[in-house]
Design a protein around this motif. Structure first.
Motif, PDB file in Angstrom:
ATOM      1  N   ALA A  40       0.834  -1.204   0.000  1.00 39.84           N
ATOM      2  CA  ALA A  40       0.000   0.000   0.000  1.00 39.84           C
ATOM      3  C   ALA A  40       0.870   1.257   0.000  1.00 39.84           C
ATOM      4  O   ALA A  40       0.611   2.203  -0.745  1.00 39.84           O
ATOM      5  N   GLN A  41       1.896   1.251   0.811  1.00 41.31           N
ATOM      6  CA  GLN A  41       2.787   2.414   0.888  1.00 41.31           C
ATOM      7  C   GLN A  41       3.495   2.642  -0.441  1.00 41.31           C
ATOM      8  O   GLN A  41       3.551   3.768  -0.935  1.00 41.31           O
ATOM      9  N   ARG A  42       4.017   1.595  -1.041  1.00 39.85           N
ATOM     10  CA  ARG A  42       4.767   1.745  -2.290  1.00 39.85           C
ATOM     11  C   ARG A  42       3.882   2.157  -3.452  1.00 39.85           C
ATOM     12  O   ARG A  42       4.324   2.844  -4.359  1.00 39.85           O
ATOM     13  N   LEU A  43       2.597   1.737  -3.432  1.00 41.99           N
ATOM     14  CA  LEU A  43       1.679   2.121  -4.496  1.00 41.99           C
ATOM     15  C   LEU A  43       0.971   3.438  -4.195  1.00 41.99           C
ATOM     16  O   LEU A  43       0.217   3.942  -5.021  1.00 41.99           O
ATOM     17  N   GLY A  44       1.177   3.961  -2.999  1.00 43.45           N
ATOM     18  CA  GLY A  44       0.563   5.236  -2.635  1.00 43.45           C
ATOM     19  C   GLY A  44      -0.933   5.118  -2.421  1.00 43.45           C
ATOM     20  O   GLY A  44      -1.693   6.014  -2.794  1.00 43.45           O
ATOM     21  N   THR A  45      -1.359   4.031  -1.827  1.00 38.02           N
ATOM     22  CA  THR A  45      -2.780   3.803  -1.582  1.00 38.02           C
ATOM     23  C   THR A  45      -2.975   3.270  -0.167  1.00 38.02           C
ATOM     24  O   THR A  45      -2.038   3.232   0.618  1.00 38.02           O
ATOM     25  N   SER A  46      -4.176   2.847   0.152  1.00 38.39           N
ATOM     26  CA  SER A  46      -4.461   2.356   1.497  1.00 38.39           C
ATOM     27  C   SER A  46      -4.425   0.829   1.543  1.00 38.39           C
ATOM     28  O   SER A  46      -4.497   0.166   0.514  1.00 38.39           O
ATOM     29  N   ARG A  47      -4.337   0.299   2.739  1.00 37.44           N
ATOM     30  CA  ARG A  47      -4.409  -1.154   2.917  1.00 37.44           C
ATOM     31  C   ARG A  47      -5.756  -1.674   2.438  1.00 37.44           C
ATOM     32  O   ARG A  47      -5.840  -2.726   1.811  1.00 37.44           O
ATOM     33  N   HIS A  48      -6.805  -0.903   2.710  1.00 37.51           N
ATOM     34  CA  HIS A  48      -8.142  -1.300   2.275  1.00 37.51           C
ATOM     35  C   HIS A  48      -8.190  -1.466   0.752  1.00 37.51           C
ATOM     36  O   HIS A  48      -8.778  -2.411   0.235  1.00 37.51           O
ATOM     37  N   ALA A  49      -7.569  -0.538   0.042  1.00 37.91           N
ATOM     38  CA  ALA A  49      -7.553  -0.614  -1.425  1.00 37.91           C
ATOM     39  C   ALA A  49      -6.799  -1.856  -1.896  1.00 37.91           C
ATOM     40  O   ALA A  49      -7.198  -2.505  -2.872  1.00 37.91           O
ATOM     41  N   ILE A  50      -5.725  -2.222  -1.201  1.00 39.00           N
ATOM     42  CA  ILE A  50      -4.970  -3.429  -1.557  1.00 39.00           C
ATOM     43  C   ILE A  50      -5.836  -4.664  -1.342  1.00 39.00           C
ATOM     44  O   ILE A  50      -5.891  -5.552  -2.195  1.00 39.00           O
ATOM     45  N   TYR A  51      -6.541  -4.717  -0.209  1.00 34.71           N
ATOM     46  CA  TYR A  51      -7.428  -5.855   0.043  1.00 34.71           C
ATOM     47  C   TYR A  51      -8.550  -5.922  -0.995  1.00 34.71           C
ATOM     48  O   TYR A  51      -8.986  -6.994  -1.392  1.00 34.71           O
ATOM     49  N   GLN A  52      -9.007  -4.768  -1.452  1.00 35.32           N
ATOM     50  CA  GLN A  52     -10.040  -4.755  -2.482  1.00 35.32           C
ATOM     51  C   GLN A  52      -9.487  -5.308  -3.795  1.00 35.32           C
ATOM     52  O   GLN A  52     -10.163  -6.067  -4.484  1.00 35.32           O
ATOM     53  N   LEU A  53      -8.268  -4.932  -4.155  1.00 32.59           N
ATOM     54  CA  LEU A  53      -7.636  -5.480  -5.352  1.00 32.59           C
ATOM     55  C   LEU A  53      -7.492  -6.995  -5.240  1.00 32.59           C
ATOM     56  O   LEU A  53      -7.675  -7.722  -6.225  1.00 32.59           O
ATOM     57  N   LEU A  54      -7.185  -7.458  -4.037  1.00 29.60           N
ATOM     58  CA  LEU A  54      -7.092  -8.903  -3.810  1.00 29.60           C
ATOM     59  C   LEU A  54      -8.443  -9.579  -4.022  1.00 29.60           C
ATOM     60  O   LEU A  54      -8.533 -10.611  -4.701  1.00 29.60           O
ATOM     61  N   SER A  55      -9.481  -9.003  -3.462  1.00 29.26           N
ATOM     62  CA  SER A  55     -10.808  -9.627  -3.573  1.00 29.26           C
ATOM     63  C   SER A  55     -11.330  -9.604  -5.005  1.00 29.26           C
ATOM     64  O   SER A  55     -12.088 -10.479  -5.406  1.00 29.26           O
ATOM     65  N   GLU A  56     -10.904  -8.609  -5.797  1.00 28.33           N
ATOM     66  CA  GLU A  56     -11.315  -8.521  -7.191  1.00 28.33           C
ATOM     67  C   GLU A  56     -10.449  -9.377  -8.112  1.00 28.33           C
ATOM     68  O   GLU A  56     -10.707  -9.460  -9.304  1.00 28.33           O
ATOM     69  N   GLY A  57      -9.394  -9.981  -7.562  1.00 28.62           N
ATOM     70  CA  GLY A  57      -8.522 -10.825  -8.361  1.00 28.62           C
ATOM     71  C   GLY A  57      -7.504 -10.056  -9.185  1.00 28.62           C
ATOM     72  O   GLY A  57      -6.873 -10.621 -10.076  1.00 28.62           O
ATOM     73  N   GLU A  58      -7.330  -8.777  -8.910  1.00 22.10           N
ATOM     74  CA  GLU A  58      -6.375  -7.961  -9.660  1.00 22.10           C
ATOM     75  C   GLU A  58      -4.929  -8.279  -9.293  1.00 22.10           C
ATOM     76  O   GLU A  58      -4.036  -8.148 -10.120  1.00 22.10           O
TER      77      GLU A  58
END
Length: 85
Positions: A40-58
């Motif tokens: 999340a830090q390296r992509l400049g986003t939140s942990r929540h956004a990373i978990y969402q990408l995981l749940s969407e299969g991205e």
């Protein structure tokens, strides 16, 4: 006497090619399995956004324990490439 503010005619920001954007996000120093917070830090986003990408299969990850998830570095790189093309 107060300084006068001058407005300069600033040029529009230069457009970068996808390769130039990607080169700024060098993830080669990361381990093969990246903690969610680090991703999340390296992509400049939140942990929540990373978990969402995981749940969407991205992006893909492995669950090490019930409370520990690690993201594959190559999965992050693939995701970034898809977003910049």
């Amino acid at each position: 006497m107060a300084k006068k503010r001058t407005t300069s005619s600033a040029a529009a920001p230069l457009r970068r090619t996808p390769d130039e954007h990607f080169s700024q996000l060098d993830l080669s120093d990361l381990p093969v399995l990246v903690p969610v917070a680090v991703a999340a830090q390296r992509l400049g986003t939140s942990r929540h956004a990373i978990y969402q990408l995981l749940s969407e299969g991205e992006i893909s990850a492995v669950r090490i324990s019930p409370r520990t998830t690690r993201i594959f570095r190559d999965s992050l790189l693939d995701y970034l490439r898809r977003q910049l093309v």
